[in-house]
Design a protein around this motif. Structure first.
Motif, PDB file in Angstrom:
ATOM      1  N   ASP A  81       0.940  -1.142   0.144  1.00  0.00           N
ATOM      2  CA  ASP A  81       0.039  -0.025   0.049  1.00  0.00           C
ATOM      3  C   ASP A  81       0.676   1.219   0.276  1.00  0.00           C
ATOM      4  O   ASP A  81       0.512   2.043  -0.734  1.00  0.00           O
ATOM      5  CB  ASP A  81      -0.864  -0.042   1.391  1.00  0.00           C
ATOM      6  N   THR A  82       2.281   0.845   1.433  1.00  0.00           N
ATOM      7  CA  THR A  82       2.675   2.679   0.989  1.00  0.00           C
ATOM      8  C   THR A  82       3.776   2.543  -0.128  1.00  0.00           C
ATOM      9  O   THR A  82       3.712   3.664  -0.942  1.00  0.00           O
ATOM     10  CB  THR A  82       3.675   2.361   2.370  1.00  0.00           C
ATOM     11  N   THR A  83       3.725   2.016  -1.045  1.00  0.00           N
ATOM     12  CA  THR A  83       4.337   1.427  -2.245  1.00  0.00           C
ATOM     13  C   THR A  83       3.810   2.490  -3.561  1.00  0.00           C
ATOM     14  O   THR A  83       4.283   2.888  -4.020  1.00  0.00           O
ATOM     15  CB  THR A  83       5.339   0.418  -2.538  1.00  0.00           C
ATOM     16  N   ARG A  84       2.399   1.826  -3.718  1.00  0.00           N
ATOM     17  CA  ARG A  84       0.865   2.327  -4.388  1.00  0.00           C
ATOM     18  C   ARG A  84       1.302   3.574  -3.926  1.00  0.00           C
ATOM     19  O   ARG A  84       0.989   4.562  -5.507  1.00  0.00           O
ATOM     20  CB  ARG A  84       0.103   1.873  -4.444  1.00  0.00           C
ATOM     21  N   LYS A  85       0.979   4.259  -2.620  1.00  0.00           N
ATOM     22  CA  LYS A  85       1.136   5.707  -2.973  1.00  0.00           C
ATOM     23  C   LYS A  85       1.667   6.637  -3.211  1.00  0.00           C
ATOM     24  O   LYS A  85       1.338   7.524  -3.406  1.00  0.00           O
ATOM     25  CB  LYS A  85       0.196   6.161  -1.141  1.00  0.00           C
ATOM     26  N   ARG A  86       3.103   6.102  -2.943  1.00  0.00           N
ATOM     27  CA  ARG A  86       4.368   7.326  -3.395  1.00  0.00           C
ATOM     28  C   ARG A  86       4.646   7.478  -4.756  1.00  0.00           C
ATOM     29  O   ARG A  86       3.620   5.992  -5.130  1.00  0.00           O
ATOM     30  CB  ARG A  86       5.317   6.038  -2.455  1.00  0.00           C
ATOM     31  N   ARG A  87       4.912   8.363  -5.266  1.00  0.00           N
ATOM     32  CA  ARG A  87       5.358   8.623  -6.637  1.00  0.00           C
ATOM     33  C   ARG A  87       5.850   7.536  -7.332  1.00  0.00           C
ATOM     34  O   ARG A  87       7.161   7.234  -6.895  1.00  0.00           O
ATOM     35  CB  ARG A  87       5.752  10.148  -6.909  1.00  0.00           C
ATOM     36  N   PRO A  88       6.400   7.051  -8.699  1.00  0.00           N
ATOM     37  CA  PRO A  88       6.849   6.104  -9.142  1.00  0.00           C
ATOM     38  C   PRO A  88       7.866   7.010  -8.895  1.00  0.00           C
ATOM     39  O   PRO A  88       8.079   7.591  -9.610  1.00  0.00           O
ATOM     40  CB  PRO A  88       6.488   5.739 -10.168  1.00  0.00           C
ATOM     41  N   MET A  89       9.058   6.135  -8.194  1.00  0.00           N
ATOM     42  CA  MET A  89      10.706   6.641  -8.362  1.00  0.00           C
ATOM     43  C   MET A  89      11.007   6.030  -9.472  1.00  0.00           C
ATOM     44  O   MET A  89      11.098   4.737 -10.086  1.00  0.00           O
ATOM     45  CB  MET A  89      11.205   6.132  -6.993  1.00  0.00           C
ATOM     46  N   PRO A 113      12.571  -7.035  -7.820  1.00  0.00           N
ATOM     47  CA  PRO A 113      11.383  -6.068  -7.830  1.00  0.00           C
ATOM     48  C   PRO A 113      10.482  -7.316  -6.571  1.00  0.00           C
ATOM     49  O   PRO A 113      11.117  -7.796  -6.268  1.00  0.00           O
ATOM     50  CB  PRO A 113      10.819  -6.949  -9.103  1.00  0.00           C
ATOM     51  N   LEU A 114       9.964  -6.045  -6.405  1.00  0.00           N
ATOM     52  CA  LEU A 114       8.930  -5.928  -5.046  1.00  0.00           C
ATOM     53  C   LEU A 114       8.579  -7.627  -4.707  1.00  0.00           C
ATOM     54  O   LEU A 114       8.814  -8.013  -3.638  1.00  0.00           O
ATOM     55  CB  LEU A 114       7.739  -5.289  -4.394  1.00  0.00           C
ATOM     56  N   ASN A 115       7.969  -8.446  -6.047  1.00  0.00           N
ATOM     57  CA  ASN A 115       7.220  -9.628  -4.736  1.00  0.00           C
ATOM     58  C   ASN A 115       8.253 -10.392  -5.240  1.00  0.00           C
ATOM     59  O   ASN A 115       8.005 -11.835  -4.500  1.00  0.00           O
ATOM     60  CB  ASN A 115       5.909 -10.102  -6.722  1.00  0.00           C
ATOM     61  N   GLN A 116       9.313 -10.660  -6.384  1.00  0.00           N
ATOM     62  CA  GLN A 116      10.309 -11.556  -6.159  1.00  0.00           C
ATOM     63  C   GLN A 116      11.468 -11.489  -4.629  1.00  0.00           C
ATOM     64  O   GLN A 116      11.819 -12.472  -3.849  1.00  0.00           O
ATOM     65  CB  GLN A 116      11.018 -11.239  -7.321  1.00  0.00           C
ATOM     66  N   ARG A 117      11.528  -9.640  -4.792  1.00  0.00           N
ATOM     67  CA  ARG A 117      12.279 -10.550  -3.602  1.00  0.00           C
ATOM     68  C   ARG A 117      11.151 -10.920  -1.593  1.00  0.00           C
ATOM     69  O   ARG A 117      12.128 -10.732  -1.142  1.00  0.00           O
ATOM     70  CB  ARG A 117      12.633  -8.210  -3.219  1.00  0.00           C
ATOM     71  N   SER A 118      10.119 -10.318  -1.744  1.00  0.00           N
ATOM     72  CA  SER A 118       9.470 -10.893  -0.904  1.00  0.00           C
ATOM     73  C   SER A 118       9.341 -11.930  -0.919  1.00  0.00           C
ATOM     74  O   SER A 118       9.415 -12.866   0.680  1.00  0.00           O
ATOM     75  CB  SER A 118       7.685  -9.571  -1.050  1.00  0.00           C
ATOM     76  N   ALA A 119       8.725 -12.607  -1.865  1.00  0.00           N
ATOM     77  CA  ALA A 119       8.776 -14.360  -1.901  1.00  0.00           C
ATOM     78  C   ALA A 119      10.640 -14.562  -1.242  1.00  0.00           C
ATOM     79  O   ALA A 119      10.322 -15.662  -0.421  1.00  0.00           O
ATOM     80  CB  ALA A 119       8.644 -15.175  -2.946  1.00  0.00           C
ATOM     81  N   LEU A 120      11.256 -14.006  -2.143  1.00  0.00           N
ATOM     82  CA  LEU A 120      12.477 -14.574  -1.733  1.00  0.00           C
ATOM     83  C   LEU A 120      13.244 -14.728   0.233  1.00  0.00           C
ATOM     84  O   LEU A 120      13.533 -15.609   0.662  1.00  0.00           O
ATOM     85  CB  LEU A 120      13.824 -13.900  -2.161  1.00  0.00           C
TER      86      LEU A 120
END
Lengths: 187, 101
Positions: free
Chosen positions: A86-94, A134-141
């Motif tokens: 949620d926090t990542t989505r709310k932030r402007r794309p970096m 990437p976020l989802n790969q990082r989280s899974a790992l």
């Protein structure tokens, strides 16, 4: 020796507003949640906020915990993951240079006493490379290899199917290996 | 680096996790606010579908039970019901022959 109450027993007390039980849960799992948060967002101050928000949500919505659906640790990690997304989505794309600033930050990670979290140079490099995934790969790992969850638990935490998690893990390992071998210092 | 080496290295990281700063747990516990009754009711209601349905059906159930417990029919309705029964019985009789009766 006194028998320690299980996480589920403590959560049951928390559901009845027991702050002492909540305190025991916090002290029991705060390091694990902080480690996960730090691996997700790299910056200690952000990780602290994330962990604090997670525990607050746990306290406020304790009634939603269902022991037959997931373990307490799985539930807590799923709250943290959703809050981070949620926090990542709310932030402007970096626009992040994958091997630039993030890598430098990760390499210079230190604990509260200024000591590096991970002593070995190779381990630090590996952590730095994980931080570029990437976020989802990082989280899974991180959930699998650093937090010790099974693939099924990771699927619950991330709200994905088992096949999707296995695919994410395979891609994450492939990317890690590739980036590691691209580094001239490792060849 | 092969797959096994990578997994070994990743698993080594597991034994060396980052520790939360000591003040963090105290900060979390100090900032804990009391859950209000409304929060608790919301949690209870949203925890299972049947609970919401039960609460929604409660007024209808209450009306039904009150209606049942109020007992007999009003007098006018009772008289009308008796007359209708008599009329139906008379019509019934007309459809039979003398021998059948």
């Amino acid at each position: 020796m006194a028998i320690q109450p299980s996480d589920e027993d403590l959560m049951s007390s928390v559901q009845n507003g027991d702050q002492d039980a909540f305190g025991i849960l916090v002290h029991r799992h705060i390091d694990s949640l902080y480690n996960y948060a730090l691996r997700l967002c790299h910056i200690p101050a952000n990780a602290e906020d994330l962990v604090q928000d997670t525990w607050l949500a746990c306290w406020q919505h304790a009634g939603r915990f269902r022991p037959q659906k997931a373990k307490v640790t799985t539930w807590l990690h799923s709250i943290l993951y959703n809050k981070f997304v949620d926090t990542t989505r709310k932030r402007r794309p970096m626009a992040v240079d994958p091997l630039g600033d993030v890598l430098d930050d990760a390499l210079s990670e230190t604990g509260s006493e200024g000591e590096p979290y991970v002593s070995g140079e190779n381990e630090q490099k590996l952590l730095a490379l994980i931080s570029t995934l990437p976020l989802n790969q990082r989280s899974a790992l991180v959930l699998t290899h650093l937090q010790g969850f099974s693939n099924q638990e990771v699927a619950k935490i991330m709200g994905l199917g088992l096949r999707a998690v296995e695919s994410l893990l395979a891609r994450a390992r492939r990317t890690l290996k590739s980036n590691y071998e691209q580094d001239p210092a490792n060849s | 680096m092969n797959d096994k080496e990578l997994i070994d290295r990743l698993n080594r990281l597991q034994s060396n996790p980052a520790k939360a700063p000591a003040y963090l747990a105290h900060r979390i516990l100090a900032n804990l606010d009391e859950r209000t009754t409304v929060d608790r009711m919301y949690d209870w209601l949203t925890a299972a579908v049947w609970r919401g349905l039960a609460v929604a059906a409660l007024p209808a159930m209450l009306g039904f039970v009150l209606g049942l417990s109020s007992g007999e029919l009003p007098k006018v309705d009772a008289q009308l019901w008796q007359e209708t029964e008599t009329l139906l019985f008379t019509q019934d009789l007309e459809s039979y022959t003398y021998d059948e009766i």
